[in-house]
Scaffold this motif. Structure first.
Motif, mmCIF file in Angstrom:
data_model
loop_
_atom_site.group_PDB
_atom_site.id
_atom_site.type_symbol
_atom_site.label_atom_id
_atom_site.label_comp_id
_atom_site.label_asym_id
_atom_site.label_seq_id
_atom_site.Cartn_x
_atom_site.Cartn_y
_atom_site.Cartn_z
ATOM 1 N N LEU A 88 0.862 -1.176 0.000
ATOM 2 C CA LEU A 88 0.000 0.000 0.000
ATOM 3 C C LEU A 88 0.901 1.230 0.000
ATOM 4 N N THR A 89 0.774 2.044 -1.019
ATOM 5 C CA THR A 89 1.602 3.247 -1.121
ATOM 6 C C THR A 89 0.957 4.387 -0.349
ATOM 7 N N SER A 90 1.705 5.456 -0.134
ATOM 8 C CA SER A 90 1.150 6.611 0.571
ATOM 9 C C SER A 90 0.004 7.231 -0.216
ATOM 10 N N GLU A 91 0.079 7.217 -1.551
ATOM 11 C CA GLU A 91 -1.017 7.749 -2.373
ATOM 12 C C GLU A 91 -2.277 6.905 -2.211
ATOM 13 N N GLU A 92 -2.122 5.575 -2.194
ATOM 14 C CA GLU A 92 -3.276 4.699 -2.029
ATOM 15 C C GLU A 92 -3.902 4.871 -0.643
ATOM 16 N N LEU A 93 -3.067 5.008 0.371
ATOM 17 C CA LEU A 93 -3.572 5.235 1.727
ATOM 18 C C LEU A 93 -4.322 6.553 1.796
ATOM 19 N N CYS A 94 -3.762 7.590 1.202
ATOM 20 C CA CYS A 94 -4.422 8.897 1.190
ATOM 21 C C CYS A 94 -5.774 8.800 0.488
ATOM 22 N N GLY A 95 -5.830 8.100 -0.634
ATOM 23 C CA GLY A 95 -7.079 7.945 -1.369
ATOM 24 C C GLY A 95 -8.129 7.177 -0.592
ATOM 25 N N ARG A 96 -7.699 6.176 0.174
ATOM 26 C CA ARG A 96 -8.643 5.397 0.974
ATOM 27 C C ARG A 96 -9.166 6.191 2.159
ATOM 28 N N VAL A 97 -8.321 7.029 2.764
ATOM 29 C CA VAL A 97 -8.726 7.784 3.944
ATOM 30 C C VAL A 97 -9.466 9.060 3.558
ATOM 31 N N VAL A 148 -8.344 5.920 -6.257
ATOM 32 C CA VAL A 148 -7.862 4.554 -6.063
ATOM 33 C C VAL A 148 -8.977 3.550 -6.359
ATOM 34 N N SER A 149 -9.818 3.860 -7.336
ATOM 35 C CA SER A 149 -10.967 2.998 -7.601
ATOM 36 C C SER A 149 -10.560 1.597 -8.032
#
Length: 104
Positions: free
Chosen positions: A1-10, A18-19
């Motif tokens: 899980l990258t920081s961008e993916e984490l940001c998109g999920r939160v 991150v669809s």
């Protein structure tokens, strides 16, 4: 899980889209343990008394007799009007008031 993916999920799409992220979690094929009914303690077992207070809001400015329905987020404190009988009680009020220190 990258920081961008984490940001998109939160934070959602305003951060990053991150669809396409799909997680698959595989659980082991282990049976659940058997359920056994609880055993009641013997009548002579020692007893334990517990007082549990949770999420207590103490108002150091709580004033007995002040208006409990003042239309503000927090009543029973100055500068709300004094209504006397029917106002905030000595030990607190269930309406728009936090707990007075005397109750603690």
């Amino acid at each position: 899980l990258t920081s961008e993916e984490l940001c998109g999920r939160v934070l959602g799409p305003s951060c990053v889209n991150v669809s396409g992220l799909n997680w698959t979690i595989t659980f082991p094929d282990t049976p659940k343990p058997p359920i056994s009914p609880p055993v009641a303690p013997s009548p002579t077992a020692p007893k334990l008394r517990i007082l549990y207070l949770s999420d207590v809001h103490v108002d150091l400015n709580y004033t007995q007799g002040l208006d409990t329905n003042c239309g503000e987020p927090l009543c029973c404190r100055p500068p709300n009007k004094f209504v006397g009988e029917g106002g905030a009680g000595k030990w607190g009020d269930y309406n728009g008031c936090d707990t007075p220190l005397a109750t603690m």
